[in-house]
Motif scaffolding. Structure first.
Motif, PDB file in Angstrom:
ATOM      1  N   ILE A 223     126.229 100.728  75.783  1.00 28.99           N
ATOM      2  CA  ILE A 223     125.591 101.924  75.212  1.00 28.99           C
ATOM      3  C   ILE A 223     124.121 101.968  75.626  1.00 28.99           C
ATOM      4  O   ILE A 223     123.579 103.026  75.983  1.00 28.99           O
TER       5      ILE A 223
ATOM      6  N   TYR B 276     124.021 102.106  79.934  1.00 28.58           N
ATOM      7  CA  TYR B 276     124.614 103.242  80.634  1.00 28.58           C
ATOM      8  C   TYR B 276     124.330 104.582  79.973  1.00 28.58           C
ATOM      9  O   TYR B 276     124.252 105.596  80.637  1.00 28.58           O
ATOM     10  N   LEU B 277     124.232 104.598  78.649  1.00 32.20           N
ATOM     11  CA  LEU B 277     123.931 105.880  78.001  1.00 32.20           C
ATOM     12  C   LEU B 277     122.433 106.053  77.804  1.00 32.20           C
ATOM     13  O   LEU B 277     121.955 107.145  77.529  1.00 32.20           O
ATOM     14  N   GLY B 278     121.685 104.956  77.942  1.00 30.15           N
ATOM     15  CA  GLY B 278     120.228 105.063  77.818  1.00 30.15           C
ATOM     16  C   GLY B 278     119.739 105.197  76.384  1.00 30.15           C
ATOM     17  O   GLY B 278     118.655 105.689  76.139  1.00 30.15           O
ATOM     18  N   VAL B 279     120.563 104.757  75.428  1.00 25.96           N
ATOM     19  CA  VAL B 279     120.143 104.800  74.025  1.00 25.96           C
ATOM     20  C   VAL B 279     119.176 103.630  73.782  1.00 25.96           C
ATOM     21  O   VAL B 279     119.358 102.546  74.338  1.00 25.96           O
TER      22      VAL B 279
END
Lengths: 334, 498, 339
Positions: C133, C136-139
């Motif tokens: 998360i 790859y999602l940049g959270v």
């Protein structure tokens, strides 16, 4: 043209998305459950989440300033404990019940402010430490005893505008609701209409620039953390009145739940961003979600899973959008 | 005091921890003039600015006279009150606030003002903007603005604060040529309003263009103040460094027989288009063009960090698809980014760790652990090779000078034994004297057969270091020049055309 | 002569004495031990007390390492406690459901191994998910792990319905309560984990990359390090360590539950920062963390012997952290004047 840019801005804002989610959720719950869209239920939700809302508003102000406070639950607990002990032993009226927690909250907030400003360590570390100190000392001194037996006037509460609904049930604007609305109003005014409120935004946006412009950062730190303490004290009072007991472990441990609500509302942990409306919506979403699940007969065990999912989905969408936006910005005109 | 002078400094000295930052400096500003301060890093420019703006107090014996009044202990608040405004390189704006609020931010600080008058704030912003013929949406957030627009906001903020002296610190460093022209127009507008301007810059040609007078600082001493019309960049360079800087021209040839890199019709939408060129063994190939011409984007594509959409890259005749910089490094490509502070080096970490980071996998023992003896020997070798001046390899990079930092970046990439090395503006922020050291390294690398792509917008640097120079404009290759066939002036014009 | 000085330096650096901060920690530790020895002359240095301390350190210790590795990389893992409980519950479920009571032989041992491996795999998987998360999602790590923490906490309660799962075979209980050569088993596990992580951080390219990433993500990326890969690994490692902590936790209590160690989350951050870990990444060593854990444990045991409440301990922990931060600040200010 002007109206439309404002509208566009709102339509693109995180508040609007949050509003849509809440509206959608509300609509579904209205159809699926009988009780959700009733005055009684909505009032219940409002009353029982009011103290969380008050703390969320305080935390939002700290986040806007570029800091964070984790210790507010301990502050609220210390404040309500001392208040409760005092009025039970010495009596007193609403003024005492109000002044004591508020004073204690402001004092503990001042401790945080002084440490954060002078030690130059990120506020999350400082306030984790002070959370442990405040709470540890409280339990040590009080041995963790619960407090009941409030005086009658405190047990009865305080209310305005009693009115009866069509079905004959009586409603009133109880202490929690009055205080919650007052906190919203005062904070909204503070952030948008006062010089100090704007300085708080500016400091959160660029601390170095604020320093160069000659902002009084010490004063701002004290204001922000004391305001958080002040609201934590009020929240402590409201919560004690609501449940009619003071249990040292009933608020401590819910820090991250409040952080989640405020962040859902669009406040940024990096500082400088956050709106009152957003925070209200963030708390509303969590409140309605939990209420809805209860009404649907879903065991309360599941509530956390759902809240966790909501947090993950919303922060993922926001982060992903930002990534896409950055990519678009990187392009140049060829 | 001369009545024409807005500000006079006499005998200003300042030392920090035993280092003499300024010594007996006299400095004066005429009302409504545009004056430039030039000097190398560490010459005392920023100390001088900070003394004028009240951040530092000069040592006893120095006097500051503003508007004919002698000011003893000047503070930031006092200098603001006297109409002195500094626009720092980072602009010091509040990205999360609107244009209006940034321009009118001083209203929040007025003593006695508790509440915000939004209407007045917006009006202040519009008034300030109209004074220099700028129109920006006052409701826009500053974080959404371009760098040039942000600078305008910073200038408007100074105007709104009733500035009488505006000091701009390196205002052109991240602007395109058009934006620089627009800025100069604004600066002249300010002058029309009898606002005094101090311009601190290292771009000597721009200094010549805008300034009426130039003050040169060297090693904390004032060299002199001259009329700009009596100066040229060569004279200025000499006065700044105290030595005649002449770069030895490139003498070694390169191997025309061996092409190590072929780029064939490379395109990427929004970045660059139809780029074809060759790079030979030992060749130094210059790339130039304005900011936003696509040169850095192209370099990133060659380094695997910005995959192209079409076209081919061939290394030693073999077509490669570089999807990550890991692959590019494995293919023998190194890239020294322009932004040394945030991309090139990990400033807080030790010199040694930075140098070894790209090649740790070659320094392992049999159990795949880092061989600390091997690592130390390797790092020491690199440090002595490039003559990096450090007490030991464990000190953090941010304790070094700009020139030494740049050597650390070079060491880090030379360590990978690259066949192709891309240097993006390798001498930005490096002292004139330290520059020649870096040029020597570049030449030495080329003589070892490394193909070098040198991206730069400093014309003399390109002419004295490159075998060929390619010019990019708006994402396309528009020209190829040989240093022997084009003059400094001509190339400068070509770059700024269109 | 030169040889001697370099030897001394080696020893100093081995003991972590090169960093002034560690010297502070050692001084504070010594002072605390001295103080408690004076106040409790017969009790503090008794074998029983030392042994009970040795039983208590590992659980918080391993969780703190799990927190520390993510802090070093510039992140944070708020889900460590939830992850540990999830792993503990899974182990406990397998241990109680698939091992018949009183069974002997190879079968149960195999099943116990499976239980432990399943728990470790589960916690590593959760860590991997956190890493995914974030990478790859940049959270941001704090939000991502806040989300997974809440989610997994919820799942733990749903899975156990709030009950305790208890009653494990002897070998499992031995891991938490056994003594080998007079030293508690958990301490071996802790020492082993700390040693391995320390090697991983100081002596492998992965470890170096973690520190670099913690200081400057972009520059690390430009150096050809695969940031995503490192983040995935660091959170998986953090998860794995949670699994190890879970094993110690459930074997010591002979039970698993959704809410074990819930008060430790903030304490692990406190321990790491006290041990000299920069909360924003890039700096910190295992040796500092171990010293800080010893300080926390000495306070806790000493106060316990004095009959003070455990809550005073928590308050003192917070106080010590503030005190250390104060000393650091003081040193920096004095240092500036001197230079």
């Amino acid at each position: 043209m002007k109206v439309s840019t404002g509208t566009v801005r709102f339509l693109k804002s995180s508040e609007f998305y949050l509003f849509l989610v809440i509206a959608g959720l509300g609509a579904i719950l209205t159809v699926v459950t009988e009780d959700f869209f009733s005055l009684e239920n909505l009032f219940d939700v409002l009353v029982s989440y009011s103290f969380l809302g008050i703390m969320a508003v305080g935390l939002m102000v700290v986040l806007i300033s570029g800091g964070i406070d984790i210790s507010f639950t301990a502050t609220a607990t210390v404040a309500q404990y001392i208040m409760a002990s005092f009025i039970i032993q010495h009596g007193g009226g609403w003024w005492v019940a109000f002044l004591i927690p508020v004073t204690i909250g402001i004092m503990l907030g001042a401790v945080n402010a002084a440490l954060v400003y002078n030690l130059r360590v990120h506020s999350i570390i400082i306030t984790i430490a002070t959370l442990n100190v405040f709470y540890g000392v409280l339990i040590f001194v009080t041995r963790g005893k619960w407090i009941y037996n409030f005086p009658d006037w405190f047990a009865e509460g305080y209310s305005l505008f009693d009115f009866s609904a069509a079905d004959g049930t009586d409603y009133s604007f109880s202490l929690s609701i009055i205080v919650l609305l007052a906190v919203f109003a005062v904070t909204g005014f503070l952030l948008n209409r006062t010089s100090i409120g704007r300085q708080i935004y500016a400091m959160g946006g660029n601390m170095d620039a604020a320093k160069r412009m000659g902002f009084n950062l010490l004063k701002l730190h004290f204001f922000v953390y004391c305001y958080m303490g002040f609201l934590a004290g009020i929240a402590g009072l409201v919560q004690a009145q609501l449940v009619q007991t003071v249990a040292p472990n009933s608020i401590v441990g819910r820090e991250l739940e409040v952080v989640a609500a405020v962040v859902l509302g669009g406040a940024s942990l990096a500082g400088g961003a956050g709106t009152l409306l957003g925070t209200i919506l963030g708390v509303t979403l969590i409140a309605i979600m939990q209420n809805g699940l209860t009404l649907l007969g879903v065991s309360s065990y599941w509530h956390k899973i759902v809240i966790g999912m909501i947090i993950l989905i919303s922060v993922s969408i926001t982060a992903y959008n930002r990534k896409l936006e950055e990519r678009r910005h990187a392009e140049i005109d060829v | 005091m001369n009545g024409d002078n807005f500000l006079e400094l006499r005998n200003i000295s300042k030392r920090f921890h035993g280092v003499q930052a300024l010594k007996d400096v006299d400095f004066e500003l005429r009302r409504g003039e545009i004056q430039c301060i030039v000097g190398e890093n560490g010459s005392g420019k920023s100390t001088l600015i900070k003394i004028i703006s009240g951040v530092y107090t000069p040592e006893p014996g120095g006097t500051i006279t503003i508007d004919g009044v002698s000011q003893s202990d000047i503070t930031p608040a006092k200098s603001t009150h006297l109409g002195i405004q500094v626009i720092y390189q980072d602009h010091s704006l509040f990205p999360n606030l609107t244009v209006a609020e940034n321009i009118g931010i001083h209203q929040h600080l007025e003593t006695g003002r508790q509440f915000v008058n939004w209407k007045k704030l917006r009006q202040t912003a519009r008034d300030a903007m109209s004074k220099i013929d700028v129109s920006l949406d006052v409701e826009r957030l500053v974080e959404k603005l371009s760098v040039a627009d942000r600078q305008l906001v910073a200038i408007c903020r100074a105007i709104a604060a009733d500035a009488r002296l505006v000091i701009m610190d390196e205002p052109t460093s991240s602007l395109t040529r058009q934006e620089v022209d627009a800025l100069f127009k604004v600066v002249r507008d300010l002058q029309q309003k009898s606002i005094t301007i101090v311009f601190v810059s290292h771009r000597l040609n721009e200094v010549m263009e805008i300034a009426e007078r130039v003050t040169i600082l060297r090693d904390g001493l004032k060299v002199a103040t001259f009329d700009a019309k009596d100066m040229d960049d060569h004279k200025l360079g000499f006065l700044m460094t105290g030595q005649e800087i002449s770069y030895s021209a490139l003498t070694n040839g390169f191997n025309r027989e061996k092409t190590i890199l072929e780029v064939d019709r490379l395109s990427k939408k929004g970045n660059y288009r139809d780029i074809s060129f060759d790079l030979h063994e030992g060749e130094v190939l210059g790339f130039t063009g304005l900011l936003g011409s696509g040169r850095t984007e192209l370099a990133l594509s060659l380094f695997g960090m910005n995959p192209p959409e079409s076209g081919q890259i061939r290394i030693n005749g073999e077509t490669v698809h570089l999807a990550t910089n890991h692959e590019a490094i494995a293919r023998g490509i190194g890239y020294v980014p322009e932004d040394r502070l945030t991309l090139g080096l990990i400033m807080e970490q030790p010199v040694g760790g930075n140098i070894a980071l790209t090649v740790l996998k070659t320094l392992l023992t049999r159990c795949n652990l880092i061989d600390s003896g091997k690592q130390k020997a390797f790092i020491d070798q690199r440090i002595s090779d490039l003559n990096i001046r450090v007490p030991d390899a464990e000190v953090a990079v941010n304790t070094l000078s700009g020139g030494n930092q740049q050597r650390v970046v070079l060491a880090k990439w030379i360590a990978t034994h690259p066949k192709i090395l891309i240097l993006d503006a390798p001498t930005v922020g490096v002292d004139v004297a330290a520059k020649s050291g870096i040029y020597e390294i570049v030449k030495r690398l080329a003589s070892h057969g490394i193909g070098i792509i040198l991206i730069s917008d400093e014309v003399p640097e390109l002419l004295s270091n490159c075998h060929r120079i390619l010019l990019m404009r708006k994402g396309r290759l528009v020209g190829q020049y040989l240093p022997s066939e084009i003059s400094e002036k001509e190339l400068g014009q070509k770059i700024n055309e269109g | 002569m030169l040889k001697l000085t370099s030897d001394i330096q080696r020893i100093r650096s081995l003991l972590g004495l090169k960093d002034e901060a560690n010297v502070y920690l050692i001084v504070i530790l010594a002072a605390l031990i001295g103080l408690f020895t004076l106040v409790l002359p017969d009790q503090f240095f008794r074998a029983a007390n030392l042994q009970s301390m040795a039983f208590q350190v590992p659980e918080l210790g391993i969780l703190s390492i799990a927190m520390m590795v993510t802090l070093l990389s510039g992140g944070i893992n708020l889900a460590i406690i939830a992850t540990a409980n999830m792993a503990g519950i899974l182990m406990a479920y397998i241990l109680t459901q698939f091992i018949p009571e009183g069974a002997t032989g190879a079968g149960p041992i195999l099943m116990m191994t499976i239980a432990i491996l399943a728990g470790l795999a589960m916690s590593t998987l959760i860590g991997f998910l956190n890493g995914w998360i974030i990478a790859y999602l940049g959270v941001s790590p704090i939000l991502a792990t806040l989300g997974t923490m809440t989610l997994i906490q919820g799942a733990n309660v749903v899975l156990t319905k709030g009950y305790v799962i208890s009653g494990f075979p002897d070998p499992i209980r031995f891991i938490g309560n056994g003594l080998v050569l007079g030293i508690p088993m958990p301490l071996y596990v802790f020492a082993f984990s700390a040693f391995l992580v320390s090697i991983l951080l100081r002596r492998t390219p992965f470890g170096v990359a973690v520190y670099m990433l913690g200081s400057n993500e972009k520059a690390t990326l430009f150096s050809g390090v695969s940031i995503r890969n490192i983040i995935l690994k660091i959170y998986s490692l953090s998860g794995l360590l949670c699994g190890v902590a879970a094993l110690i936790m459930i074997s010591r209590f002979n039970s698993a539950k959704a809410g074990y160690a819930s008060s430790y989350l903030l304490v692990t951050i406190l321990a790491a920062v006290l041990g000299g870990v920069d909360p924003f990444g890039g700096f910190g060593k295992i040796i500092g963390l171990v010293l800080s854990l010893l300080i926390l444990q000495v306070i806790s045991s000493g106060l316990n012997l004095l009959g003070m409440s455990a809550h005073l301990t928590i308050a003192l922990w917070g106080g010590i952290l503030i005190f250390i931060l104060f000393l650091n600040q003081l040193r920096q200010r004095l240092g500036h004047v001197k230079v």
